[in-house]
Design a protein around this motif. Structure first.
Motif, PDB file in Angstrom:
ATOM      1  N   THR A   1      -0.525  -6.343   2.699  1.00 28.22           N
ATOM      2  CA  THR A   1      -0.923  -5.045   3.239  1.00 28.22           C
ATOM      3  C   THR A   1      -1.899  -5.231   4.393  1.00 28.22           C
ATOM      4  O   THR A   1      -2.603  -6.242   4.465  1.00 28.22           O
ATOM      5  CB  THR A   1      -1.582  -4.177   2.148  1.00 28.22           C
TER       6      THR A   1
ATOM      7  N   LYS B   1      -1.070   3.248  -3.757  1.00 27.30           N
ATOM      8  CA  LYS B   1      -2.265   3.962  -3.324  1.00 27.30           C
ATOM      9  C   LYS B   1      -3.120   4.327  -4.542  1.00 27.30           C
ATOM     10  O   LYS B   1      -2.604   4.452  -5.658  1.00 27.30           O
ATOM     11  CB  LYS B   1      -1.878   5.234  -2.566  1.00 27.30           C
TER      12      LYS B   1
ATOM     13  N   ILE C   1      -5.443   0.501  -1.703  1.00 24.79           N
ATOM     14  CA  ILE C   1      -4.784   0.071  -2.949  1.00 24.79           C
ATOM     15  C   ILE C   1      -5.648   0.428  -4.152  1.00 24.79           C
ATOM     16  O   ILE C   1      -6.879   0.312  -4.108  1.00 24.79           O
ATOM     17  CB  ILE C   1      -4.506  -1.440  -2.901  1.00 24.79           C
TER      18      ILE C   1
ATOM     19  N   ASP D   1       0.820  -1.215   0.000  1.00 28.71           N
ATOM     20  CA  ASP D   1       0.000   0.000   0.000  1.00 28.71           C
ATOM     21  C   ASP D   1       0.855   1.267   0.000  1.00 28.71           C
ATOM     22  O   ASP D   1       0.365   2.352  -0.314  1.00 28.71           O
ATOM     23  CB  ASP D   1      -0.930   0.009   1.213  1.00 28.71           C
TER      24      ASP D   1
END
Length: 745
Positions: free
Chosen positions: A374, A336, A380, A332
């Motif tokens: 993550t 992003k 994500i 992550d």
């Protein structure tokens, strides 16, 4: 009878392809020497079949270059030569199976032409039948005159005893170092890992992509059997089958796996062990933040470098390319959602674009497996989660009781082996008591118990001394684990025990039927939330006038539920928060609750969360909408959630259309009868029997209306006065607070 010979070159290229030792026929004039044993030193024995040629000088043995390289022979070196005969001992020497690693003999003359392994096996038997082979032996194989010469290395051999075999006995093949190739030997070819040879293997693969000796128990992973089976079915099942079958299905391998879940549940450990479990290239493990670079374009270049080897091998070998594994920890940090990160550089966006192009772009690769990990799947970019990219998304959640038992057994196995754990330690009991512990927290529990046991053998006076017999005395017992459970290790997704105790510091006083009815209904709601055939969400509002004890009753119901996850969402934790920060905090409480099988959330004083003020009036619409959504959102399948809310402003919530979001609304009244007040005074033991009778007489002809919390505060106040003045003081204060009024008023 041994003789000393010298090493020389093979007299012709044709003879060098026969994989034999070339002798002069005058060196053994009267003997039938089919095989010779070459001895170059202690434990240096090599067996070859023989050919004879007049160009080899007497007293010399001719070897090809691969033979000399394998046996470490140099020209004119003295060697001992002994005639050798097979089937003279009881050891198995008739080969039943041999596995050969193959590559181009001359690297400069590589081609992309397909080589059929079945045809190669038949030709190999034709050329080399009745010749001996040794594990590790190197030779040259001329499969087809039109194609290139192949270099072959013997990887493994299995043999049977020919005498037992011919007598009809049931024989089991054995691994051997050396044996004789027969026309019935099964010859299997595998490709060298770094080779560009296009080897077509039909039937079952000789080298499975899954390492056959892996054991998750030994690898230190427990409680993830279900998750691993799902990952295997989706990501690895297609890779077990031969490339030919996959091509016939038109199937593409899964290229990406996303492991997400709470911290400490084993995501990184599982990814690391998947890398070890597969017969693939050494995995590249990358921490997300390592990709980012301060120089323009370097972050994207770092992504390209990760895939460079896989691209190069895909171009060389096509479908026979080996598997390249790339593991992104904290993915992550670099992936992003595009457009969510401020700033003018747009580095995060371009890194995501580069990663998307490499995994499933125009020039897509079929020899990669990207594993991302993550704690924040919601951060994500969505494009990365679609099929063809990170399409297998597996939640690694908190282990159940069976999983906790496996994890505790893994972390205590060494202690059991060395008898450092007492017999009174019941691992099954610990697994039952550690609800909502993650794998990391269970490991921490074992460490804490060990440190408690070691501390018993340390004397801390003017200096720290260790008991000289500590090695023999050290024993981790049940009390050490219980001490660690009580004082040292608390689960991040466990009960908010301190807050509950704070709310229940005065206990619960059952002053009448209204309290009994609330507990009776509350028990039914708890059973409804726990029942397997219900929707999974039960939300209850406890409303009533201020100081009526709503929070304490809600805390008692939460405690009685005995759910492993109990979280309190209170306005006092969000003082000074902006509306968006408050919404994120409330959202995180609910998200954490969804990770536990049974969860309870206590939302205290809803009108304070909503920033309600009677003058205006004013409230936070953003927080209101967030609460409305979350109170109606059902938890994931298989999860149960009980939400207990408290409020002193029922009418306000009704105006906001919030009451419809609750499964039920329970009214918590004030004390309204004299007997209610007497019950409270009797339980608190603040007054003697005579004083209680005086108060009871005084209450005759009066109406009571006061909250239990206010009554307890008045009792604490009058306890500070002299005993003879307490009754008068209590009644005076009760009247001043408006809780005692004549009936005619």
């Amino acid at each position: 009878m041994s003789k000393i010979f010298k090493v020389t070159r093979c007299p012709s290229d044709e003879l060098s392809l026969k994989n034999t030792a070339i002798l002069n026929d005058k060196d053994f004039p009267n003997e039938d020497v089919r095989y010779v044993e070459i001895i170059t030193g202690p434990n240096q024995h090599f067996v070859f079949s023989t050919d004879f040629h007049p160009e080899v000088p007497r007293g010399h043995v001719g070897f090809s270059l691969p033979q000399r390289k394998w046996a470490t022979l140099s020209i004119n070196q003295d060697i001992e030569v002994v005639p050798y005969k097979f089937h003279q001992t009881n050891r198995p020497d008739c080969l039943s199976q041999m596995i050969l690693e193959v590559d181009f003999f001359q690297k400069k003359t590589q081609s992309s032409e397909a080589y059929d392994s079945d045809l190669m096996g038949k030709e190999f038997l034709r050329q080399f039948a009745n010749k001996p082979f040794t594990e590790g032996q190197q030779l040259v194989f001329n499969f087809d005159e039109k194609k290139k010469l192949l270099g072959v290395v013997v990887k493994s051999l299995e043999a049977v005893d020919i005498k037992a075999y011919t007598s009809g006995e049931k024989v089991k093949p054995q691994q051997v170092r050396m044996g004789l190739l027969s026309p019935h030997t099964q010859v299997q070819f595998v490709k060298n890992d770094a080779s560009a040879l296009n080897l077509v293997i039909k039937g079952v693969q000789t080298r499975s992509i899954i390492n056959p000796d892996f054991d998750f128990q030994k690898m230190g992973v427990g409680g993830l059997d279900k998750e691993f089976n799902a990952i295997f079915r989706r990501a690895f099942a297609s890779r077990v089958f031969p490339a030919e079958v996959v091509q016939q299905l038109g199937c593409k391998h899964v290229k990406g796996i996303l492991l997400y879940g709470p911290p400490g549940t084993g995501k990184t450990l599982m990814a690391r062990q998947i890398g070890q479990m597969l017969n693939a290239r050494e995995p590249k493990i990358v921490n997300g933040p390592q990709i980012l670079d301060k120089y323009v374009g370097e972050s994207e270049a770092n992504i390209r470098r990760l895939f460079a080897e896989a691209e190069e091998e895909e171009k060389r070998c096509g479908p026979n390319s080996g598997l390249h594994i790339i593991i992104f920890d904290e993915i992550d940090a670099i992936c992003k959602s595009r457009g969510s990160v401020g700033g003018n550089t747009g580095v995060h966006d371009t890194v995501v674009n580069q990663l998307l192009a490499k995994i499933d772009g125009v020039e897509q690769l079929n020899n990669i497996l990207v594993i991302g990990m993550t704690n924040r799947r919601d951060m994500i970019d969505e494009a990365l989660l679609r099929p063809g990219r990170l399409e297998v998304q597996m939640e690694i959640g908190l282990p159940n009781e069976k999983g906790r038992l496996q994890i505790l057994n893994i972390h205590t196995s060494r202690m059991r082996d060395y008898k450092k754990i007492d017999q009174d330690v019941n691992i099954a009991e610990l697994a039952a008591r550690t609800k909502n512990f993650s794998g990391a927290e269970l490991e921490g529990l074992v460490r804490a118990a060990q440190s408690t046991a070691m501390n018993r053998l340390i004397k801390a006076s003017s200096k720290v001394e260790v008991d000289p017999e500590a090695m023999e005395k050290l024993l981790v017992c049940r009390s050490d684990f219980l001490h660690a459970l009580e004082y040292d290790i608390k689960p991040a997704f466990g009960t908010a025990a301190e807050m509950l105790e704070h709310f229940l510091c005065r206990g619960i006083i059952n002053w009448g039927a209204p309290v009994s009815n609330i507990f009776e209904d509350g028990e039914l709601f708890i059973q409804q939330a726990r029942a397997p055939d219900t929707s999974g969400l039960v939300s209850v509002l406890l409303e009533g006038p201020p100081n009526s004890g709503k929070t304490a009753l809600a805390a008692e119901l939460a405690k009685r539920s005995d759910f492993p996850f109990i979280k309190i969402c209170s306005p006092e934790d969000m003082v000074g928060f902006t509306e968006s920060a408050k919404c994120l905090t409330i959202r995180k409480v609910f998200d954490d609750a969804y990770r536990s099988t049974l969860s309870c959330i206590l939302v205290d004083n809803i009108e304070r969360l909503l920033d309600y003020g009677p003058i205006g009036p004013r409230y936070s619409n953003l927080t209101l909408q967030a609460l409305l959504v979350l109170l109606k959102k059902e938890p994931p399948r298989g999860r149960k959630l009980l939400v207990l809310c408290t409020s002193s402003r029922r009418q306000v919530l009704e105006d906001m259309e919030m009451l419809s979001a609750f499964t039920s609304v329970l009214h918590v009244p004030n004390l309204s009868r004299p007997e209610h007040l007497i019950s409270v005074l009797d339980v608190t033991e603040a007054f003697g029997k005579d004083d209680l009778q005086r108060i009871e007489r005084k209450l005759q002809g009066h109406r009571i209306f006061i909250g239990i919390k206010k009554v307890l505060a008045l009792i604490d106040l009058v306890k500070q006065t002299e005993e003879k003045h307490r009754v008068v003081k209590f009644l005076t204060k009760l009247e001043e607070e408006g809780g005692l009024m004549p009936i005619n008023q």
